[in-house]
Scaffold this active site. Structure first.
Site, PDB file in Angstrom:
ATOM      1  N   VAL A 113       0.845  -1.193   0.000  1.00 45.66           N
ATOM      2  CA  VAL A 113       0.000   0.000   0.000  1.00 45.66           C
ATOM      3  C   VAL A 113       0.883   1.247   0.000  1.00 45.66           C
ATOM      4  O   VAL A 113       1.644   1.484   0.941  1.00 45.66           O
ATOM      5  CB  VAL A 113      -0.943   0.006   1.220  1.00 45.66           C
ATOM      6  CG1 VAL A 113      -1.779   1.283   1.230  1.00 45.66           C
ATOM      7  CG2 VAL A 113      -1.843  -1.225   1.206  1.00 45.66           C
TER       8      VAL A 113
ATOM      9  N   CYS B 256      -4.424  -8.869   2.163  1.00 51.39           N
ATOM     10  CA  CYS B 256      -4.278  -7.775   3.129  1.00 51.39           C
ATOM     11  C   CYS B 256      -4.994  -8.129   4.435  1.00 51.39           C
ATOM     12  O   CYS B 256      -6.197  -8.404   4.439  1.00 51.39           O
ATOM     13  CB  CYS B 256      -4.853  -6.480   2.567  1.00 51.39           C
ATOM     14  SG  CYS B 256      -4.649  -5.065   3.683  1.00 51.39           S
TER      15      CYS B 256
ATOM     16  N   ALA C  49       8.549  -8.066   0.346  1.00 43.66           N
ATOM     17  CA  ALA C  49       7.885  -6.808   0.695  1.00 43.66           C
ATOM     18  C   ALA C  49       8.761  -6.044   1.694  1.00 43.66           C
ATOM     19  O   ALA C  49       9.498  -5.138   1.320  1.00 43.66           O
ATOM     20  CB  ALA C  49       6.502  -7.074   1.270  1.00 43.66           C
TER      21      ALA C  49
END
Length: 561
Positions: free
Chosen positions: A46, A157, A283
């Site tokens: 995000v 998520c 990530a």
């Protein structure tokens, strides 16, 4: 002019794209091979995997290998993207003109490429959406399809905002909806659809979930090896064995990406070997070290950007990575030349500049008033990271968070840099340049002190702290982060991963607390919980059956499973 760290990254094209030549839509492994069968992937995050960050991550690879790094866009909200021009303008910039609210007709020429999905510099690219409505998802996906290689559905998520909005990992109880979302994209898009999931509570349920996603039409399945509740201080270790189970039990032609437990470059190969996945995604490891996908330079060929200590361990210098990042923002986002810079400092260079005051900073962390008036607060050549309509560039929205992440270990020692960064105004490139100047001076001082003390200036304080707090300091304890800290720790002037304490350690430190409703009250309660757990251990088939009683898994006619 000294090295900018972005050589070979050509500026965006300014001429219109030719009409895209019609080609057969590929699926599964054929599609994966068509984009070069990439092994390493910048994960969708995000507001954190935007164009500039993707460019930075690719810049550490030789120019000939940069197109081998697959990258995902940040997670975009499908309904907002389809309905709001402002949302599109502030999140996705494939051309200099606003992205229209309808997709161009098939075969129509596209506007001149700019940043996101630029065929010359930002491919392969998958664009990720979160959604819970097939129509909104399809409308949004059709807008980006001309500018990417695939569209990905976020089913992983775990954050509260996803629970509230009913998307991400909070769709996993509704397998019929997941099937509909993926099948709609598979049938309506000119590019493939992929999906990223988390594990369910049992391997059988997780396998049924994966099969449903593939049956719906997903060309590639990414598996984050954690369950939905594993987040924050309860993140814990990703389960590579579970990913291997899925690999072994899905059709062999299935393209599978693994995600989780990637802290350093060496973890990439270890993950591939352990999971059998086709590729590995990073990530948080990538956020801490954007050079994580590149092979470290050989001993003796480090140059000025990579530091290697007396113990043979090293990493990219924070000032070098900071420079690269700002140079990319200058060159691509602001479309101006990066400032002329001195070479990065190495011991033996002239040191007169180290104690000199920066000409770019004043006491409040902003450029001097005269300079602000002269260039509009945007740095050399102007520019503030906003469009003509005042919409902030997604590339500048992310800067502060990226810098705090990369400089986490640095600013824990140099709090003046932390405070200056905290006061920085979004998009003010001159302020970021002033902070870079501060960082470069601190790094030079650290290198000089390291040499003066023969390396003794570096102390592993974090390791000592972990050892004092841990109940069992054994390195091989699966519930201890000591070993990871020992292996990853570098001096504060080197980019390095942020090691989360494992749940047992977080509990011991008071970072998390057991809810009273779940607390064990006595021996009888404990015995009952153990009996229930033992009984549940053999209920894998029952768990799958329970899932399938509420969900219909339509049969796939796809060759790739």
């Amino acid at each position: 002019m000294a090295s900018t760290g972005v050589q070979g990254l050509s500026p965006p094209s300014s001429s219109p794209s030719d009409a895209p030549s019609p080609k057969k839509k590929l699926h599964g492994r054929a599609f994966y091979e068509s984009i070069g069968s990439p092994k390493f992937i910048v994960a969708p995050m995000v507001d954190q995997s935007e164009f500039a960050w993707r460019m930075l991550s690719r810049s550490f690879l030789p120019e000939s290998q940069r197109s081998s790094l697959l990258a995902y866009s940040p997670m975009l909200h499908a309904r907002h993207f389809a309905s709001s021009q402002k949302y599109r303008d502030s999140h996705f910039q494939p051309s200099r003109s606003p992205l229209p609210d309808t997709a161009p007709p098939a075969g129509a020429p596209l506007p001149a490429p700019f940043l996101d999905g630029n065929p010359a510099i930002d491919r392969p690219l998958f664009v990720q959406f979160c959604a819970n409505d097939p129509a909104s998802l399809a409308a949004a996906a059709q807008l980006v399809a001309p500018y990417c290689d695939a569209v990905d559905l976020n089913l992983g998520c775990p954050q509260g905002i996803a629970r509230k909005g009913h998307y991400g990992a909070f769709l996993q109880e509704d397998q019929a909806l997941i099937f509909s979302l993926i099948r709609t994209l598979h049938e309506q898009l000119p590019v493939p659809v992929t999906a990223k999931i988390r594990l369910l509570d049992t391997k059988e349920a997780s396998l049924a979930y994966a099969r449903n996603v593939l049956a719906a039409g997903a060309s590639i399945l990414t598996v984050h090896g954690r369950r939905r509740e594993q987040k924050g201080h309860l993140t814990g270790l990703a389960d590579w064995a579970m990913i291997r189970y899925l690999r072994d039990n899905l059709p062999p032609e299935t393209v599978l990406f693994a995600n989780g437990n990637i802290l350093q470059h060496g973890d990439l190969a270890r993950c591939l070997a352990a999971t059998g996945a086709d590729a590995v995604m990073s990530a948080e490891g990538n956020l801490s070290d954007p050079g994580i996908f590149s092979q470290p330079p050989d001993v003796g060929s480090e140059g000025r950007e990579y530091w290697r200590g007396r113990d043979g361990r090293g990493g990219w210098r924070v000032d070098a990575v900071f420079r690269r990042y700002l140079n990319i923002l200058h060159k691509y986002v602001l479309e101006q030349d990066p400032p002329v810079r001195r070479e990065l400092f190495m011991v033996g260079d002239n040191t007169a500049w180290i104690d000199a005051s920066s000409e770019l900073e004043d006491d409040d962390g902003q450029p001097p008033a005269k300079k602000r008036k002269h260039d509009g607060g945007g740095g050399s050549g102007g520019g503030s990271g906003k469009s003509e309509k005042g919409v902030p560039s997604p590339n500048f929205v992310a800067v502060q968070a990226h810098l705090f992440h990369m400089l986490r270990h640095f600013v824990s020692r140099h709090t003046d840099v932390r405070d200056r960064l905290g006061r920085a105004r979004m998009g003010n490139i001159s302020t970021y340049e002033a902070i870079l100047e501060m960082v470069e001076r601190r790094v030079a001082q650290g290198l000089l002190e390291y040499e003066r003390t023969d390396g003794k200036s570096v102390e592993l304080d974090d390791v000592v702290s972990v050892e004092k707090d841990a109940e069992d300091p054994e390195e091989d304890d699966p519930e201890s982060s000591i070993r990871a800290v020992r292996e990853c720790k570098r001096p504060w002037w080197v980019i390095q991963p942020i090691i989360r304490p494992l749940p047992k350690e977080a509990l011991a430190k008071g970072a998390v607390q057991v809810k009273k409703s779940k607390a064990v009250k006595g021996p009888a309660e404990s015995a009952k919980r153990k009996a229930d757990a033992d009984a549940d251990a053999g209920k894998g088939d029952a768990a799958t059956e329970a899932l399938e009683t509420t969900v219909s898994y339509p049969q796939s006619q796809l060759v790739s499973g």
